[in-house]
Every structure is written in C-alpha cells, then in structure tokens.
Scaffold this motif. Structure first.
Motif, PDB file in Angstrom:
ATOM      1  N   ASP A 189       0.847  -1.195   0.000  1.00 23.25           N
ATOM      2  CA  ASP A 189       0.000   0.000   0.000  1.00 23.25           C
ATOM      3  C   ASP A 189       0.884   1.246   0.000  1.00 23.25           C
ATOM      4  O   ASP A 189       2.081   1.170  -0.278  1.00 23.25           O
ATOM      5  CB  ASP A 189      -0.966  -0.023   1.192  1.00 23.25           C
ATOM      6  CG  ASP A 189      -0.272  -0.286   2.526  1.00 23.25           C
ATOM      7  OD1 ASP A 189       0.982  -0.352   2.557  1.00 23.25           O
ATOM      8  OD2 ASP A 189      -0.967  -0.428   3.545  1.00 23.25           O
ATOM      9  N   GLY A 190       0.307   2.410   0.282  1.00 28.06           N
ATOM     10  CA  GLY A 190       1.084   3.650   0.348  1.00 28.06           C
ATOM     11  C   GLY A 190       1.795   3.963  -0.948  1.00 28.06           C
ATOM     12  O   GLY A 190       1.228   3.886  -2.038  1.00 28.06           O
ATOM     13  N   ILE A 227       0.864 -10.541   8.081  1.00 31.16           N
ATOM     14  CA  ILE A 227       0.150  -9.535   7.286  1.00 31.16           C
ATOM     15  C   ILE A 227      -1.004  -9.023   8.143  1.00 31.16           C
ATOM     16  O   ILE A 227      -1.871  -9.810   8.532  1.00 31.16           O
ATOM     17  CB  ILE A 227      -0.411 -10.122   5.975  1.00 31.16           C
ATOM     18  CG1 ILE A 227       0.705 -10.736   5.127  1.00 31.16           C
ATOM     19  CG2 ILE A 227      -1.146  -9.046   5.183  1.00 31.16           C
ATOM     20  CD1 ILE A 227       0.200 -11.450   3.884  1.00 31.16           C
ATOM     21  N   PRO A 228      -1.038  -7.745   8.447  1.00 35.09           N
ATOM     22  CA  PRO A 228      -2.158  -7.216   9.231  1.00 35.09           C
ATOM     23  C   PRO A 228      -3.471  -7.372   8.472  1.00 35.09           C
ATOM     24  O   PRO A 228      -3.510  -7.222   7.243  1.00 35.09           O
ATOM     25  CB  PRO A 228      -1.805  -5.734   9.414  1.00 35.09           C
ATOM     26  CG  PRO A 228      -0.328  -5.657   9.187  1.00 35.09           C
ATOM     27  CD  PRO A 228      -0.026  -6.705   8.174  1.00 35.09           C
ATOM     28  N   PRO A 229      -4.568  -7.681   9.162  1.00 35.29           N
ATOM     29  CA  PRO A 229      -5.862  -7.799   8.479  1.00 35.29           C
ATOM     30  C   PRO A 229      -6.384  -6.439   8.036  1.00 35.29           C
ATOM     31  O   PRO A 229      -5.958  -5.393   8.555  1.00 35.29           O
ATOM     32  CB  PRO A 229      -6.763  -8.408   9.551  1.00 35.29           C
ATOM     33  CG  PRO A 229      -6.145  -7.993  10.842  1.00 35.29           C
ATOM     34  CD  PRO A 229      -4.664  -7.963  10.606  1.00 35.29           C
ATOM     35  N   VAL A 230      -7.284  -6.454   7.075  1.00 33.23           N
ATOM     36  CA  VAL A 230      -7.925  -5.221   6.608  1.00 33.23           C
ATOM     37  C   VAL A 230      -9.076  -4.901   7.555  1.00 33.23           C
ATOM     38  O   VAL A 230     -10.115  -5.562   7.535  1.00 33.23           O
ATOM     39  CB  VAL A 230      -8.431  -5.376   5.162  1.00 33.23           C
ATOM     40  CG1 VAL A 230      -9.241  -4.148   4.751  1.00 33.23           C
ATOM     41  CG2 VAL A 230      -7.254  -5.585   4.217  1.00 33.23           C
ATOM     42  N   SER A 231      -8.871  -3.900   8.383  1.00 37.30           N
ATOM     43  CA  SER A 231      -9.878  -3.499   9.364  1.00 37.30           C
ATOM     44  C   SER A 231     -10.876  -2.532   8.742  1.00 37.30           C
ATOM     45  O   SER A 231     -10.695  -2.052   7.613  1.00 37.30           O
ATOM     46  CB  SER A 231      -9.209  -2.819  10.555  1.00 37.30           C
ATOM     47  OG  SER A 231      -8.581  -1.611  10.132  1.00 37.30           O
ATOM     48  N   LYS A 232     -11.914  -2.234   9.483  1.00 33.47           N
ATOM     49  CA  LYS A 232     -12.905  -1.257   9.032  1.00 33.47           C
ATOM     50  C   LYS A 232     -12.255   0.108   8.834  1.00 33.47           C
ATOM     51  O   LYS A 232     -12.525   0.809   7.847  1.00 33.47           O
ATOM     52  CB  LYS A 232     -14.041  -1.179  10.057  1.00 33.47           C
ATOM     53  CG  LYS A 232     -15.234  -0.352   9.625  1.00 33.47           C
ATOM     54  CD  LYS A 232     -16.364  -0.480  10.644  1.00 33.47           C
ATOM     55  CE  LYS A 232     -17.591   0.312  10.202  1.00 33.47           C
ATOM     56  NZ  LYS A 232     -18.709   0.158  11.176  1.00 33.47           N
ATOM     57  N   ASN A 237     -10.001   4.388   5.166  1.00 33.02           N
ATOM     58  CA  ASN A 237      -8.881   5.200   4.692  1.00 33.02           C
ATOM     59  C   ASN A 237      -8.532   4.866   3.247  1.00 33.02           C
ATOM     60  O   ASN A 237      -8.174   5.750   2.455  1.00 33.02           O
ATOM     61  CB  ASN A 237      -7.662   5.001   5.590  1.00 33.02           C
ATOM     62  CG  ASN A 237      -7.845   5.606   6.972  1.00 33.02           C
ATOM     63  OD1 ASN A 237      -8.594   6.575   7.138  1.00 33.02           O
ATOM     64  ND2 ASN A 237      -7.173   5.047   7.967  1.00 33.02           N
ATOM     65  N   PHE A 238      -8.625   3.586   2.896  1.00 33.41           N
ATOM     66  CA  PHE A 238      -8.329   3.203   1.524  1.00 33.41           C
ATOM     67  C   PHE A 238      -9.293   3.856   0.543  1.00 33.41           C
ATOM     68  O   PHE A 238      -8.882   4.348  -0.508  1.00 33.41           O
ATOM     69  CB  PHE A 238      -8.385   1.682   1.364  1.00 33.41           C
ATOM     70  CG  PHE A 238      -8.439   1.258  -0.081  1.00 33.41           C
ATOM     71  CD1 PHE A 238      -7.309   1.331  -0.877  1.00 33.41           C
ATOM     72  CD2 PHE A 238      -9.636   0.833  -0.656  1.00 33.41           C
ATOM     73  CE1 PHE A 238      -7.371   0.970  -2.223  1.00 33.41           C
ATOM     74  CE2 PHE A 238      -9.698   0.479  -1.987  1.00 33.41           C
ATOM     75  CZ  PHE A 238      -8.556   0.548  -2.773  1.00 33.41           C
ATOM     76  N   LEU A 239     -10.593   3.847   0.862  1.00 30.92           N
ATOM     77  CA  LEU A 239     -11.571   4.428  -0.063  1.00 30.92           C
ATOM     78  C   LEU A 239     -11.360   5.932  -0.225  1.00 30.92           C
ATOM     79  O   LEU A 239     -11.620   6.488  -1.305  1.00 30.92           O
ATOM     80  CB  LEU A 239     -12.984   4.129   0.425  1.00 30.92           C
ATOM     81  CG  LEU A 239     -13.419   2.663   0.280  1.00 30.92           C
ATOM     82  CD1 LEU A 239     -14.797   2.439   0.885  1.00 30.92           C
ATOM     83  CD2 LEU A 239     -13.393   2.222  -1.179  1.00 30.92           C
ATOM     84  N   LYS A 240     -10.855   6.581   0.811  1.00 33.10           N
ATOM     85  CA  LYS A 240     -10.510   8.007   0.672  1.00 33.10           C
ATOM     86  C   LYS A 240      -9.313   8.169  -0.261  1.00 33.10           C
ATOM     87  O   LYS A 240      -9.287   9.067  -1.102  1.00 33.10           O
ATOM     88  CB  LYS A 240     -10.189   8.597   2.040  1.00 33.10           C
ATOM     89  CG  LYS A 240     -11.400   8.736   2.963  1.00 33.10           C
ATOM     90  CD  LYS A 240     -10.992   9.313   4.315  1.00 33.10           C
ATOM     91  CE  LYS A 240     -12.201   9.440   5.242  1.00 33.10           C
ATOM     92  NZ  LYS A 240     -11.803   9.962   6.595  1.00 33.10           N
ATOM     93  N   LYS A 267     -17.578  -3.651   4.084  1.00 39.71           N
ATOM     94  CA  LYS A 267     -16.971  -3.568   5.406  1.00 39.71           C
ATOM     95  C   LYS A 267     -17.435  -2.331   6.172  1.00 39.71           C
ATOM     96  O   LYS A 267     -17.402  -2.298   7.406  1.00 39.71           O
ATOM     97  CB  LYS A 267     -15.441  -3.538   5.287  1.00 39.71           C
ATOM     98  CG  LYS A 267     -14.813  -4.905   5.037  1.00 39.71           C
ATOM     99  CD  LYS A 267     -13.312  -4.795   4.963  1.00 39.71           C
ATOM    100  CE  LYS A 267     -12.667  -6.174   4.831  1.00 39.71           C
ATOM    101  NZ  LYS A 267     -12.790  -6.969   6.071  1.00 39.71           N
ATOM    102  N   LEU A 268     -17.878  -1.317   5.436  1.00 43.58           N
ATOM    103  CA  LEU A 268     -18.264  -0.051   6.061  1.00 43.58           C
ATOM    104  C   LEU A 268     -19.765   0.127   6.197  1.00 43.58           C
ATOM    105  O   LEU A 268     -20.223   1.015   6.917  1.00 43.58           O
ATOM    106  CB  LEU A 268     -17.697   1.127   5.252  1.00 43.58           C
ATOM    107  CG  LEU A 268     -16.174   1.167   5.120  1.00 43.58           C
ATOM    108  CD1 LEU A 268     -15.752   2.393   4.333  1.00 43.58           C
ATOM    109  CD2 LEU A 268     -15.504   1.171   6.492  1.00 43.58           C
TER     110      LEU A 268
END
Length: 430
Positions: A189-190, A227-232, A237-240, A267-268
């Motif tokens: 990411d990033g 690998i950290p899970p994809v949290s809410k 933040n990803f959608l932003k 998820k949201l």
C-alpha cells in the motif's frame, strides 16, 4: 491431443477418425493443447496428421474456417504458479483437504479461457509470443506490486521476473490486459500502491482496468508471514485514498481505470456504487460490482416475472456474513413482499476457515451450514447461492454434497444462480 468424442455427421466422423486417436500435427506443426488446436484448425485448408490404431495418417482437408471437425479432447494439464506469495490463499487452507485445494494455478491458458488471474512469472518469451500470435486476449494479470525488490519479497520468487517488460510487450502487441492488486496492509500500500498504479496506467489503452481487492486471511496462518488484516478503519482510509487515485488515473477517454471490489464498501456499511460506476467492465467474478449487478438483476427480474407463489412456502436463505447486513436491508424485503412466500434469513459464520476474517459466501463449508442451521424451523427448504460449490463443481470446499447436507438438515438443501427466474423455478418445484 487425444480425441475423447466425435460429433456424428461431422467432418471428423467423415474422415473416419476414432475416439482414442491422437492429433499429432496440423500443417506440420505440433498441436500443444485445445487452444493451439482451435487456432491451427481455423484455416480453410489444413494438413492434419493423426496417429490411430498404431498408424500415422495424414488428411488434406478443405473446410469452412469455423469447422472444428466436430472433435472433443481431454483437458490439458494446468501449469502451476511459480510463486509462493506471502498472501496466497492456498497456504491458508486447513490440513487434510482434497488435493485440488492446494494447487496454485499459474496457467496463461486458464486466464484466457476462464478469466483466472495469473502473475506471469512462469511465462517465458515463447509463451508470450504465442499469446500474441494466437491473439489470446484478454488476459487477467495479478500485479500486486511493480517494484522489483518488493515483488521478490511478496512473491518469494527469488529473482527479477521482468514483469513490466512482459506487460509492455503484450500491450504493445494489442493484447488487452485486466490487472489486479491484492492489497496487503504495510506491504504493497502507500507509495508502493501509487507506483504500481502509475506503472500499469502507462500502458493504456490496452491496459483496460485495475481492480483492487483486500487481502483474504484465514485462521490457518501459523508459520506464515505476518500480514495485518484489513480493518474497518483501514477500508475507510483506503476508499478516501482511492478517490485521489481515481481522480489522477483515468482511461484515455476519461472513463474509470481503477475499480475497488465490493468488499471495501461492505466492510463499512450497506452503501455501494450503482452499476454506472463500473462502466460496463466485466469483473464481477473478481468481486468487483458483483453485489450491484446482483441487485440490478433481481430488481428488474422481479418486475418482469411478478412472482406469486400458488402453494404457500416457507424457506430459509443463507449466505456468508459479509453480505448479511446488506441482504437484510436490501434483498430480503424484496422476497418478503412476494405473496405466498415466507422467508427466514440465516447468515453463516465460517468457523472452518476463520470466522473473523473469512466472511464471503463462496468459501462456506457444508459442516458450518449444518452446525448452524440444524434443529431450527427451516421450513420447506434451505437455499444458498451456487457459489458454495463453484470451486469444486458438485461439493462444498469440505467435500460435502448437497445430498449430504439435505440428509443432515432433514429438509431439501438447494442452490441457485443469481437469476430470480432460477430461484422461483426452484421454489415451484419443491
């Protein structure tokens, strides 16, 4: 290429070809597989070499270009993936499941035929040239990250696979490519994500789309890379960030280039983009636009067929947890409004794979369905999406057949496609 069936009255039957014969060559060139056969047999004049009953025979054939001689062949052996990706779902399966669930598909032919995503690491230049010569387009490519060093770390391939050189060669030769990123927090990411998007975007217009899906993590990752899970919060933040990426990177005609999978939105909450957002791109099998397409089919289909159940029925519908809130708000009310139909909705937790992270319907097991529904008042039948058996053909991923589940629940257990016509036909047949 062994012949397994011959259509009666076909050109092949007229030549006297028999089941069990081997197609050795067309126009002096070896036939590698069914795709190769279809390409070479399409000419109007072909020289066919066949080994039959221990003898080699040649046939000089004049035919229509679309006459495939009426022959069918055994399936080709699928090539495995050359990687050991840190997020590969195969490594996260529980032990002692059937062998097929531990196979990594890395075959470009399956990408062309069935839309499977491949990494291209095990594609040499002979395969690349074949793709161009035979116009095997579109292909579906798992990119994940384009930085060479990060690719080595994530793919565990051990060397530079010259990915962008291959991507350039295919697109410059007119092969359309749909790409995918499995987004792993802290890994790709990033800045890595922005670089990957930019690297793929440069190959427009042959680079048709880039889907981004969240990494799937099961409860069976002992000894695997962290690998950290994809949290809410991460999804939000990803959608932003996606809005910024979407604003910068478009197709040449201004249409959308990047497509997030439905899971980011689910998820949201229950708000997903309408079908216009997806601009007719056909990626629903990758979880992109799958839910909006489903609701569009049902909204339109219900209006077309105006269902009315003549013999009152009570049914139980199940799904995975990811879609459960959306179904309760959007889908179940559609069914509840049908005269003569009583609907009980029971979403299922995937305890087998890991209830906290594996929430999609397609990975539900028969044993979880039975354990969580048994003993309830389920009505006349239980109905699930056919996604629960799509990976295996006729059993769930834990090898339970529909008959097994029916027997243990004590009432019919049925599956249905996404089409409302199929659903209501199934109910009529109860």
């Amino acid at each position: 290429m062994k012949i397994t069936a011959i259509e009666p009255g076909s050109t092949g039957a007229g030549l006297g070809l028999k089941i069990g014969a081997d197609i050795e060559a067309i126009d002096g060139r070896r036939v590698k597989d069914i795709i190769d056969y279809r390409f070479k047999i399409s000419a109007e004049k072909v020289l066919l070499r066949v080994r039959q009953n221990g003898q080699v025979r040649e046939f000089d054939i004049e035919k229509e270009y679309d006459d495939n001689l009426g022959l069918e062949f055994a399936d080709f052996k699928v090539r495995s993936c050359a990687n050991d990706c840190i997020f590969c779902f195969v490594d996260q399966n529980p032990k002692n499941m059937r062998k097929a669930l531990y196979f990594r598909d890395g075959d470009f032919r399956m990408s062309f035929l069935h839309g499977h995503y491949i990494t291209m690491t095990n594609m040499g230049w002979k395969e690349m040239e074949r793709v161009v010569e035979q116009r095997l387009s579109p292909l579906y490519i798992s990119v994940h990250v384009t930085d060479p060093e990060r690719r080595k770390q994530m793919f565990l391939y051990g060397k530079d696979d010259f990915f962008l050189d291959k991507f350039k060669y295919l697109t410059e030769n007119g092969i359309e490519l749909h790409s995918q990123i499995v987004l792993c927090p802290t890994w790709n990411d990033g800045d890595y994500l922005w670089q990957t998007v930019a690297d793929i975007h440069q190959f427009l217009p042959a680079a048709k789309s880039l889907a981004i899906v969240p990494v799937g993590l099961t409860g069976h990752r002992d000894g695997l890379t962290n690998i950290p899970p994809v949290s809410k919060a991460y999804a939000r933040n990803f959608l932003k960030e996606l809005e910024k990426l979407d604003a910068k990177y478009k197709q040449e005609d201004g249409s959308r280039f990047i497509f997030p999978s439905d899971e980011w939105f689910l998820k949201l909450g229950n708000t997903l983009p309408g079908l216009k957002f997806y601009e007719n791109i056909e990626l629903d099998e990758n979880g992109v636009g799958q839910v909006p397409l489903f609701m569009e089919r049902w909204t339109k289909g219900m209006g077309d067929i105006n269902p009315n159940i003549k013999t009152p029925r009570k049914i139980t519908i199940g799904s995975g947890m990811l879609i459960s809130s959306y179904f309760r708000e959007k889908f179940i009310p559609l069914l509840a409004a049908v005269p003569g139909l009583e609907v009980n909705y029971s979403p299922i937790k995937n305890n087998f794979m890991g209830a906290d992270n594996v929430t999609v319907t397609g990975l539900l097991t028969g044993q979880d369905i039975v354990e969580q529904l048994k003993g309830q008042d389920l009505g006349d039948a239980v109905i699930f999406s056919d996604r629960i058996i799509r990976e295996a053909g006729d059993v769930t991923i834990d090898d339970m057949s529909l008959e097994d589940i029916t027997e243990q629940l004590g009432i019919p257990f049925k599956i249905t496609s996404d089409e409302p016509q199929d659903f209501f036909k199934l109910i009529e047949e109860l």
